[in-house]
Write an enzyme that holds these catalytic residues in place. Sequence first.
Site, PDB file in Angstrom:
ATOM      1  N   HIS A 105      41.600  72.212  40.279  1.00 19.45           N
ATOM      2  CA  HIS A 105      40.766  71.882  40.051  1.00 19.45           C
ATOM      3  C   HIS A 105      41.587  72.059  38.304  1.00 19.45           C
ATOM      4  O   HIS A 105      40.957  72.080  37.545  1.00 19.45           O
ATOM      5  CB  HIS A 105      39.235  71.799  39.814  1.00 19.45           C
ATOM      6  N   CYS A 113      50.609  69.822  28.675  1.00 15.22           N
ATOM      7  CA  CYS A 113      50.477  69.766  26.815  1.00 15.22           C
ATOM      8  C   CYS A 113      50.763  68.068  26.931  1.00 15.22           C
ATOM      9  O   CYS A 113      51.067  67.161  28.055  1.00 15.22           O
ATOM     10  CB  CYS A 113      52.183  69.588  26.600  1.00 15.22           C
ATOM     11  N   CYS A 132      53.075  73.307  21.826  1.00 16.61           N
ATOM     12  CA  CYS A 132      53.874  74.132  23.388  1.00 16.61           C
ATOM     13  C   CYS A 132      55.261  74.090  23.409  1.00 16.61           C
ATOM     14  O   CYS A 132      56.144  73.772  21.884  1.00 16.61           O
ATOM     15  CB  CYS A 132      53.752  71.714  23.244  1.00 16.61           C
ATOM     16  N   GLY A 171      30.554  78.751  48.945  1.00 13.16           N
ATOM     17  CA  GLY A 171      29.747  79.143  47.849  1.00 13.16           C
ATOM     18  C   GLY A 171      30.262  77.177  46.844  1.00 13.16           C
ATOM     19  O   GLY A 171      31.004  77.387  45.856  1.00 13.16           O
ATOM     20  N   ALA A 215      28.449  85.195  49.072  1.00 11.41           N
ATOM     21  CA  ALA A 215      29.418  85.300  49.643  1.00 11.41           C
ATOM     22  C   ALA A 215      29.716  87.176  50.126  1.00 11.41           C
ATOM     23  O   ALA A 215      30.491  87.037  51.085  1.00 11.41           O
ATOM     24  CB  ALA A 215      29.765  84.870  48.157  1.00 11.41           C
TER      25      ALA A 215
HETATM   26  C1  BJW Z   1      26.908  80.784  45.943  1.00  6.37           C
HETATM   27  C2  BJW Z   1      26.423  82.382  45.802  1.00  6.37           C
HETATM   28  C3  BJW Z   1      27.075  83.082  46.450  1.00  6.37           C
HETATM   29  C4  BJW Z   1      25.748  80.120  44.159  1.00  6.37           C
HETATM   30  N1  BJW Z   1      27.228  83.091  47.218  1.00  6.37           N
HETATM   31  N2  BJW Z   1      27.457  80.842  47.532  1.00  6.37           N
HETATM   32  C5  BJW Z   1      30.717  58.732  43.379  1.00  6.37           C
HETATM   33  C6  BJW Z   1      31.118  59.374  45.101  1.00  6.37           C
HETATM   34  C7  BJW Z   1      32.611  59.726  45.104  1.00  6.37           C
HETATM   35  C8  BJW Z   1      33.107  60.486  44.444  1.00  6.37           C
HETATM   36  C9  BJW Z   1      32.883  59.768  42.752  1.00  6.37           C
HETATM   37  C10 BJW Z   1      31.649  58.560  43.418  1.00  6.37           C
HETATM   38  N3  BJW Z   1      31.824  58.571  41.515  1.00  6.37           N
HETATM   39  C11 BJW Z   1      32.500  59.347  40.940  1.00  6.37           C
HETATM   40  C12 BJW Z   1      33.259  60.435  41.850  1.00  6.37           C
HETATM   41  C13 BJW Z   1      34.976  60.658  41.382  1.00  6.37           C
HETATM   42  C14 BJW Z   1      34.349  62.112  41.236  1.00  6.37           C
HETATM   43  C15 BJW Z   1      33.112  63.124  41.365  1.00  6.37           C
HETATM   44  O1  BJW Z   1      33.122  63.681  42.531  1.00  6.37           O
HETATM   45  N4  BJW Z   1      32.078  62.586  40.834  1.00  6.37           N
HETATM   46  C16 BJW Z   1      30.201  62.803  41.223  1.00  6.37           C
HETATM   47  C17 BJW Z   1      29.672  63.776  39.896  1.00  6.37           C
HETATM   48  C18 BJW Z   1      30.200  62.465  42.744  1.00  6.37           C
HETATM   49  N5  BJW Z   1      35.564  63.331  40.971  1.00  6.37           N
HETATM   50  C19 BJW Z   1      35.975  63.131  40.286  1.00  6.37           C
HETATM   51  O2  BJW Z   1      36.414  62.325  39.302  1.00  6.37           O
HETATM   52  C20 BJW Z   1      37.699  63.818  40.681  1.00  6.37           C
HETATM   53  N6  BJW Z   1      39.083  62.816  40.680  1.00  6.37           N
HETATM   54  C21 BJW Z   1      39.064  61.959  41.644  1.00  6.37           C
HETATM   55  O3  BJW Z   1      37.845  61.955  42.379  1.00  6.37           O
HETATM   56  O4  BJW Z   1      40.334  61.329  41.252  1.00  6.37           O
HETATM   57  C22 BJW Z   1      40.603  60.089  42.337  1.00  6.37           C
HETATM   58  C23 BJW Z   1      40.305  59.845  43.459  1.00  6.37           C
HETATM   59  C24 BJW Z   1      40.856  59.189  44.545  1.00  6.37           C
HETATM   60  C25 BJW Z   1      40.987  59.183  45.762  1.00  6.37           C
HETATM   61  C26 BJW Z   1      41.550  60.246  46.368  1.00  6.37           C
HETATM   62  C27 BJW Z   1      41.234  61.544  45.428  1.00  6.37           C
HETATM   63  C28 BJW Z   1      40.968  61.787  44.726  1.00  6.37           C
HETATM   64  C29 BJW Z   1      38.169  65.325  39.817  1.00  6.37           C
HETATM   65  C30 BJW Z   1      36.928  65.924  39.852  1.00  6.37           C
HETATM   66  C31 BJW Z   1      36.670  67.292  39.206  1.00  6.37           C
HETATM   67  C32 BJW Z   1      36.033  68.279  38.934  1.00  6.37           C
HETATM   68  N7  BJW Z   1      36.585  68.654  37.773  1.00  6.37           N
HETATM   69  C33 BJW Z   1      34.695  70.469  37.403  1.00  6.37           C
HETATM   70  C34 BJW Z   1      35.727  70.785  36.042  1.00  6.37           C
HETATM   71  C35 BJW Z   1      36.297  71.689  36.703  1.00  6.37           C
HETATM   72  C36 BJW Z   1      37.414  72.272  35.315  1.00  6.37           C
HETATM   73  C37 BJW Z   1      36.031  73.351  35.047  1.00  6.37           C
HETATM   74  O5  BJW Z   1      35.981  74.796  35.528  1.00  6.37           O
HETATM   75  O6  BJW Z   1      35.676  73.410  34.135  1.00  6.37           O
HETATM   76  O7  BJW Z   1      34.832  71.038  38.668  1.00  6.37           O
HETATM   77  S1  BJW Z   1      33.356  70.090  37.397  1.00  6.37           S
HETATM   78  C38 BJW Z   1      32.577  71.347  38.413  1.00  6.37           C
HETATM   79  O8  BJW Z   1      32.829  71.292  39.674  1.00  6.37           O
HETATM   80  C39 BJW Z   1      33.999  72.224  39.043  1.00  6.37           C
HETATM   81  C40 BJW Z   1      34.275  72.519  40.442  1.00  6.37           C
HETATM   82  O9  BJW Z   1      34.971  72.882  40.838  1.00  6.37           O
HETATM   83  C41 BJW Z   1      33.830  71.333  40.412  1.00  6.37           C
HETATM   84  C42 BJW Z   1      32.715  71.691  42.175  1.00  6.37           C
HETATM   85  O10 BJW Z   1      31.596  72.605  41.514  1.00  6.37           O
HETATM   86  P1  BJW Z   1      31.335  74.190  43.057  1.00  6.37           P
HETATM   87  O11 BJW Z   1      32.035  74.717  42.743  1.00  6.37           O
HETATM   88  O12 BJW Z   1      30.736  73.343  43.726  1.00  6.37           O
HETATM   89  O13 BJW Z   1      29.981  74.824  41.670  1.00  6.37           O
HETATM   90  P2  BJW Z   1      28.082  74.164  41.691  1.00  6.37           P
HETATM   91  O14 BJW Z   1      28.192  74.810  40.841  1.00  6.37           O
HETATM   92  O15 BJW Z   1      28.164  73.345  41.968  1.00  6.37           O
HETATM   93  O16 BJW Z   1      27.901  74.769  43.346  1.00  6.37           O
HETATM   94  C43 BJW Z   1      27.835  76.519  43.935  1.00  6.37           C
HETATM   95  C44 BJW Z   1      27.536  76.718  45.427  1.00  6.37           C
HETATM   96  O17 BJW Z   1      27.542  77.602  45.474  1.00  6.37           O
HETATM   97  C45 BJW Z   1      26.223  76.687  45.454  1.00  6.37           C
HETATM   98  O18 BJW Z   1      26.517  74.884  46.461  1.00  6.37           O
HETATM   99  C46 BJW Z   1      25.184  77.922  45.339  1.00  6.37           C
HETATM  100  O19 BJW Z   1      24.347  77.859  46.417  1.00  6.37           O
HETATM  101  C47 BJW Z   1      26.448  78.934  45.482  1.00  6.37           C
HETATM  102  N8  BJW Z   1      26.863  80.013  45.159  1.00  6.37           N
HETATM  103  N9  BJW Z   1      25.685  81.415  44.698  1.00  6.37           N
HETATM  104  C48 BJW Z   1      27.486  81.933  48.142  1.00  6.37           C
HETATM  105  N10 BJW Z   1      26.160  84.307  45.669  1.00  6.37           N
END
Ligand code: BJW
Length: 231
Positions: A105, A113, A132, A171, A215
């Site tokens: 990500h 750019c 850039c 996580g 973690a």
């Molecule tokens: C602990 C802890 C401790 C806390 N110890 N644990 C319908 C179905 C399927 C897919 C889609 C759909 N509609 C749309 C889509 C696609 C879409 C998507 O997934 N949407 C969803 C809403 C369903 N995805 C995309 O658009 C992606 N691109 C894409 O699909 O391209 C096309 C493609 C086609 C074919 C193949 C492949 C690709 C792009 C996704 C981009 C996500 N971007 C972000 C922002 C990044 C920049 C930034 O950092 O600001 O990425 S969103 C955000 O969520 C960020 C994260 O990386 C990502 C995941 O979050 P994460 O890391 O899981 O954090 P949390 O907060 O959700 O969870 C924390 C966890 O930690 C919890 O479980 C806690 O319990 C745990 N925890 N303390 C251990 N101490």
Amino acid sequence: MRIVVLTGAGISAESGVPTFRDAGGLWEGHRVEDVATPEAFERDPDTVHRFYDARRQASVLAEPNAAHGALARLEQELGDDLLVVTQNVDDLHERAGSRRVVHMHGDLLTALCNACGARTPITVDLIERPPCPECGERMLRPDVVWFGEMPYELDAIDEALVACDVFAAIGTSGAVYPAAGYVMTAAAAGASTIELNLAASEITPLFDEVRHGPATVVVPAWVDEVLAERG
Ligand code: BJW
């Protein structure tokens, strides 16, 4: 033994980096559609720049924790047989010593750019609109992957997933694809799967084994077991 580890925001939580969806998480103060889509950036680039500039400044001050350290230790033993795929945009894995890390990500420390596509290190807050270094245009954006955009290095990740013996997710809430589907890809290719998380995630039932806890506790313990089993 080949291992792929997928990490999410939870691995950095105990380093003081907020997660996205937990109480007190990053998006409690920001609507996701205001900051995490290309359309939002076009609509209000200043808000988005301020959000990522602040996160970059905070991430520089954060320190890797025992979970990042344990994965670096695992890489020291397994070498090329370990790949860390992180959804995180911080550099805590690298600062703990991991070298085989894919930032699917993007990366808070680089800019992308919008004019020439170059990815270059950020030296000045992007709200200042620096040029850039490659083409001179003032069209830099955060080098992160927003909803609707293609994550980085998907082919390399898929290749590692279908070849691994063990897949571990640490996580991550399993709310965002394609990362949330990696457990199924790895399992279909014959890997054993384990989830390490503070609490149940959206995809917990898909794993062979689940360990709940912070973690910094469960990851070092799991790494110790993996290394002991390996002998
Ligand atoms: C602990 C802890 C401790 C806390 N110890 N644990 C319908 C179905 C399927 C897919 C889609 C759909 N509609 C749309 C889509 C696609 C879409 C998507 O997934 N949407 C969803 C809403 C369903 N995805 C995309 O658009 C992606 N691109 C894409 O699909 O391209 C096309 C493609 C086609 C074919 C193949 C492949 C690709 C792009 C996704 C981009 C996500 N971007 C972000 C922002 C990044 C920049 C930034 O950092 O600001 O990425 S969103 C955000 O969520 C960020 C994260 O990386 C990502 C995941 O979050 P994460 O890391 O899981 O954090 P949390 O907060 O959700 O969870 C924390 C966890 O930690 C919890 O479980 C806690 O319990 C745990 N925890 N303390 C251990 N101490």
